[in-house]
Write a protein that holds these residues in place. Structure first.
Motif, short mmCIF file in Angstrom:
data_model
loop_
_atom_site.label_atom_id
_atom_site.label_comp_id
_atom_site.label_asym_id
_atom_site.label_seq_id
_atom_site.Cartn_x
_atom_site.Cartn_y
_atom_site.Cartn_z
N LEU A 79 27.50 56.76 41.89
CA LEU A 79 28.18 55.62 42.52
C LEU A 79 29.66 55.88 42.75
O LEU A 79 30.36 55.06 43.32
CB LEU A 79 28.03 54.36 41.65
N SER A 80 30.15 57.04 42.34
CA SER A 80 31.59 57.32 42.38
C SER A 80 32.19 57.30 43.78
O SER A 80 33.39 57.15 43.93
CB SER A 80 31.89 58.65 41.70
N ASN A 85 36.13 48.42 42.66
CA ASN A 85 36.36 46.98 42.69
C ASN A 85 35.28 46.22 43.47
O ASN A 85 35.19 45.01 43.38
CB ASN A 85 37.74 46.66 43.27
N LEU A 86 34.44 46.92 44.23
CA LEU A 86 33.36 46.26 44.97
C LEU A 86 32.04 46.24 44.19
O LEU A 86 31.09 45.58 44.61
CB LEU A 86 33.15 46.95 46.32
N LEU A 87 31.98 46.96 43.09
CA LEU A 87 30.75 46.98 42.29
C LEU A 87 30.64 45.73 41.42
O LEU A 87 31.65 45.22 40.92
CB LEU A 87 30.71 48.21 41.40
N PRO A 88 29.41 45.24 41.22
CA PRO A 88 29.24 44.08 40.35
C PRO A 88 29.35 44.46 38.89
O PRO A 88 29.33 45.65 38.54
CB PRO A 88 27.81 43.63 40.68
N GLU A 89 29.49 43.46 38.05
CA GLU A 89 29.43 43.66 36.61
C GLU A 89 28.22 42.91 36.10
O GLU A 89 28.06 41.72 36.38
CB GLU A 89 30.70 43.14 35.92
N HIS A 90 27.36 43.60 35.39
CA HIS A 90 26.14 43.00 34.86
C HIS A 90 26.30 42.79 33.36
O HIS A 90 26.45 43.75 32.61
CB HIS A 90 24.94 43.90 35.13
#
Length: 112
Positions: A79-80, A85-90
């Motif tokens: 995913l790098s 900042n656009l990735l979600p946090e689960h």
């Protein structure tokens, strides 16, 4: 793998549980097989970690936890190339994740 049924409800108190496939590799429930070449793998990354049905199979979207906060680890993932900042946090997985002994016990109960 997401597994459900009356035995899961009785044993774990929920409709379904998540069993990481590698936990079942014990020579009885599952056997690892050598593979050659490379495999292309696709998985959905959604704003929330969710279970969904695809081709009549119950699947779970990619769980990345709070990977975007761990810069040193993030840069070594597939995913790098994406902006962190656009990735979600689960915060949690969609289903309860079984521990190794729970997965083996459930597999043994179903095989009996």
């Amino acid at each position: 793998m997401i597994v459900g049924g009356s035995d899961v409800e009785y044993t774990f108190g929920c409709d379904e549980v998540l069993i990481p496939a590698q936990l079942l590799i014990n020579g009885t429930a599952a056997i690892a097989q050598p593979v050659g070449g490379t495999t292309t793998y696709f998985q959905l990354l959604l704003p929330e970690n969710e279970a969904f049905v695809a081709s009549e199979l119950l699947l779970e979207s990619l769980f990345i936890g709070r990977l975007r906060r761990r810069k040193a680890i993030f840069k070594h993932t597939s995913l790098s190339a994406l902006p962190r900042n656009l990735l979600p946090e689960h915060a949690a997985t969609a289903s309860q994740v079984l521990r190794p002994y729970e997965a083996i016990t459930l597999a043994a109960m179903r095989a009996a």
